[in-house]
Design an enzyme around this catalytic site. Structure first.
Site, PDB file in Angstrom:
ATOM      1  N   SER A 122       0.856  -1.187   0.095  1.00 54.43           N
ATOM      2  CA  SER A 122      -0.017   0.026   0.029  1.00 54.43           C
ATOM      3  C   SER A 122       0.891   1.143  -0.280  1.00 54.43           C
ATOM      4  CB  SER A 122      -1.013   0.205   1.112  1.00 54.43           C
ATOM      5  OG  SER A 122      -1.494   1.202   1.324  1.00 54.43           O
ATOM      6  N   TYR A 135      -2.040  -0.350  10.496  1.00 55.46           N
ATOM      7  CA  TYR A 135      -2.097  -0.780   9.259  1.00 55.46           C
ATOM      8  C   TYR A 135      -0.735  -0.072   8.397  1.00 55.46           C
ATOM      9  CZ  TYR A 135      -3.609  -1.085   4.311  1.00 55.46           C
ATOM     10  OH  TYR A 135      -3.824  -1.105   2.914  1.00 55.46           O
TER      11      TYR A 135
END
Length: 237
Positions: A122, A135
């Site tokens: 990501s 995250y």
């Protein structure tokens, strides 16, 4: 993203083993693939389940040649409200699970002198994002794992790369929009528009655009140790 990537690999002639927690979802994806497939329901965070997935593939088709690590999820909370379980759960799914799968796949790849490992990371692994500390930390960590593995395997014929999408038009993003809307009281369409504006192309990324980069990583022997952004120019690196 996983289903689109699976479709690309199948169309390119690969036999595709699919794994996720939902057997029904796997069967739906497998039914759309042009080539042979295996459906192997499993929890990516369960070490025993991961071992079973690999053993089944090896017994059926032989060693894994292309490993795409796409399982992931995000918890959206301020740091002060994150629980230990949420923190550890993000690290387990987004960092430790890819490590275990890599560790299992690498010996056979190096023995054969060819392999491709692609982690769907990501852009949160490239920059800090508010309210997604666990995250973000897990994605930074998995990019570090990719770089270390690529350096270790550079002369073996095995490449290791990360693909770093921005905000992609997927059910995961839909869920993110709903959670932000619930927390802030803002309409979901306003949240989605704000995510689109975070990317200079002013729209969400498509799963097919992520799959384009996976295709490149599979095809090239010279691309390794990279974290390739697919975010419409939001993070320039």
């Amino acid at each position: 993203m996983g289903s689109v990537i699976a479709g690309r690999l199948s169309a390119a002639g690969h036999r595709v083993a699919l794994t996720a927690r939902g057997a029904e979802q796997l069967a739906d994806v497998a039914g759309k693939l042009p080539g042979p497939s295996l459906c192997l329901p499993a929890d990516a965070t369960d070490p025993a389940a991961v071992r079973t997935v690999f053993s089944t593939v090896e017994q059926t088709w032989g060693p894994v040649e292309v490993l795409v690590l796409n399982a992931g999820a995000a918890v959206s909370k301020p740091i002060a409200k994150l629980t230990d379980d949420e923190w550890l759960g993000q690290l387990d799914l987004n960092l430790t699970a890819p490590f275990r799968a890599m560790r299992r796949a690498i010996p056979a790849m190096t023995e054969r002198g060819w392999g491709r490992i692609i982690v769907i990371a990501s852009t949160a692994g490239r920059v800090g994002e508010p309210n997604v500390a666990a995250y973000t930390a897990s994605k930074h960590g998995v990019i570090g794992l990719v770089r270390a593995a690529a350096a270790e395997l550079a002369r073996t014929g095995v490449t290791v790369n990360a693909v770093c999408p921005g905000y992609v038009d997927t059910p995961m993003t839909d869920g993110w929009v709903e959670r932000i809307s619930d927390r802030t009281g803002k309409p979901p369409q306003h949240i989605r528009a704000a995510l689109e504006r975070k990317q200079p192309i002013n729209r969400l990324i498509t799963a097919a655009e992520v799959a384009d980069v996976v295709d490149l990583c599979v095809a090239s022997a010279a691309i390794t140790g990279q974290a390739i952004n697919v975010d419409g120019g939001a993070v320039q690196s």
